[in-house]
Design an enzyme around this catalytic site. Sequence first.
Site, short mmCIF file in Angstrom:
data_model
loop_
_atom_site.label_atom_id
_atom_site.label_comp_id
_atom_site.label_asym_id
_atom_site.label_seq_id
_atom_site.Cartn_x
_atom_site.Cartn_y
_atom_site.Cartn_z
N CYS A 160 0.81 -1.24 0.00
CA CYS A 160 0.00 0.00 0.00
C CYS A 160 0.84 1.28 0.00
O CYS A 160 0.41 2.29 -0.53
CB CYS A 160 -1.00 -0.01 1.14
SG CYS A 160 -0.27 -0.06 2.76
N LYS A 196 -5.96 -8.97 11.31
CA LYS A 196 -5.83 -7.53 11.12
C LYS A 196 -7.20 -6.98 10.73
O LYS A 196 -7.77 -7.36 9.71
CB LYS A 196 -4.80 -7.25 10.04
CG LYS A 196 -4.64 -5.75 9.75
CD LYS A 196 -3.54 -5.50 8.75
CE LYS A 196 -3.42 -4.02 8.43
NZ LYS A 196 -2.36 -3.75 7.47
N ARG A 224 -10.44 -0.63 2.75
CA ARG A 224 -9.75 -1.92 2.80
C ARG A 224 -10.63 -3.06 3.32
O ARG A 224 -10.15 -4.10 3.72
CB ARG A 224 -8.52 -1.81 3.71
CG ARG A 224 -7.53 -0.71 3.32
CD ARG A 224 -6.13 -1.07 3.83
NE ARG A 224 -5.23 0.06 3.98
CZ ARG A 224 -4.68 0.74 2.97
NH1 ARG A 224 -4.97 0.43 1.73
NH2 ARG A 224 -3.86 1.74 3.23
N LYS A 264 -4.07 -7.06 15.49
CA LYS A 264 -3.93 -5.63 15.25
C LYS A 264 -5.29 -5.02 14.95
O LYS A 264 -6.01 -5.58 14.13
CB LYS A 264 -2.98 -5.45 14.07
CG LYS A 264 -2.78 -4.04 13.62
CD LYS A 264 -1.98 -4.06 12.35
CE LYS A 264 -1.91 -2.62 11.87
NZ LYS A 264 -1.35 -2.47 10.58
N TYR A 321 4.57 2.41 19.33
CA TYR A 321 5.29 3.67 19.12
C TYR A 321 5.75 4.26 20.44
O TYR A 321 6.48 5.25 20.44
CB TYR A 321 4.38 4.66 18.37
CG TYR A 321 3.90 4.12 17.04
CD1 TYR A 321 4.73 4.18 15.92
CD2 TYR A 321 2.65 3.52 16.91
CE1 TYR A 321 4.30 3.66 14.71
CE2 TYR A 321 2.22 2.99 15.70
CZ TYR A 321 3.05 3.07 14.60
OH TYR A 321 2.64 2.54 13.40
C1 PBG Z 1 0.06 -1.58 5.79
C2 PBG Z 1 -0.05 -1.29 7.25
C3 PBG Z 1 -0.94 -0.43 7.91
C4 PBG Z 1 -0.55 -0.42 9.26
C5 PBG Z 1 0.52 -1.31 9.36
N1 PBG Z 1 0.79 -1.84 8.12
C6 PBG Z 1 -1.99 0.44 7.39
C7 PBG Z 1 -3.24 -0.15 6.89
O1 PBG Z 1 -3.42 -1.36 6.83
O2 PBG Z 1 -4.09 0.63 6.49
C8 PBG Z 1 -1.16 0.38 10.37
C9 PBG Z 1 -0.24 0.66 11.53
C10 PBG Z 1 -0.68 1.73 12.46
O3 PBG Z 1 -1.81 2.28 12.35
O4 PBG Z 1 0.10 2.06 13.34
N2 PBG Z 1 -0.90 -2.39 5.26
#
Ligand code: PBG
Length: 322
Positions: A122, A195, A217, A248, A313
């Site tokens: 992405c 996720k 997404r 996540k 973070y």
């Molecule tokens: C890439 C990805 C994302 C995040 C980690 N890898 C963004 C998404 O899926 O839109 C999000 C990490 C965060 O919000 O700290 N696909």
Amino acid sequence: MMYPEYRPRRLRRTESLRALIRETTLSPKYLIYPLFVVHGKGIKQPIEAMPGCYQFSVDAVVKEAKEVFDLGINAVLLFGLPEKKDPRGSHAWIKSGVVQNAVSAIKKSVPDLLVVTDVCLCEYTSHGHCGVLSNGRIDNDATLELLTKVALSHAGAGADIVAPSDMMDGRVGVIREALDEQSFDQVPIMSYAVKYASSFYGPFREAAECVPKSGDRRSYQMDPANAREAMREAMLDLEEGADILMVKPAMPYLDIIHLLRQEFSLPIAAYQVSGEYSMIKAASAKGWLDEAGIVEESLLSIRRAGADVIITYFAKDVAGNL
Ligand code: PBG
């Protein structure tokens, strides 16, 4: 046993007593610190929605990695912002890509710091989706081929762990097979197994410049309403050869972390995402929350739910106090 014979407060009387019976602990050894790498030199560009986080050029990220390691943190997770985007995201797997350069530079100067790479498209595609876009749809199987190239290029640059975050079906299996064929059989896969399509990723999309140009997404990331589906996703990734299963975001999904912990013996990672970070930072900046207290409590809750590893973070902020 009941009051007055049993008095739970007896063991809460002093810090030594509390420490003696503490069930959950925190250590920087199982924290992973995410880093954003951009093209250029001498760049340390603040990310507005994530105070305290930056986009780094390769030379600057090496300095940052040293600092992270000196704080006792074991691992970093790299995201790349390419020089050029195209529909297929080809800069995600080129040999001289930002992440590939950052991996080899970090491994050279801080060899004992684990370098994990986010395997996704992405940030590299002109449309901002995590896969190949054809006729308004994300083509799962065409994407697998590209993800394999990305994972191989990261392993080739020296990545210690690859972490596919795209949520395409079958990607863990094809990546495992490709790694094994190219004698990267010692490179573990930390899969973003569960996720969710979460609004908590908002600040990250600014940090990594990967807002989808059209749609969202939800045809590949999971519906936040579903828990049983999380078990199926985790089971598939386990069977395809994942070494670590990730959930996540983290705090809004503690029930999912707990479910996976009970069902699977693989290590579990949880990603405390950008939105979780920014909420705490913003409220603390206003003086509405005590940041240090909230951060410790949030990390404890994630560990207590069952996570072994936490991607956060806040890693640098807390490492010093642990
Ligand atoms: C890439 C990805 C994302 C995040 C980690 N890898 C963004 C998404 O899926 O839109 C999000 C990490 C965060 O919000 O700290 N696909």
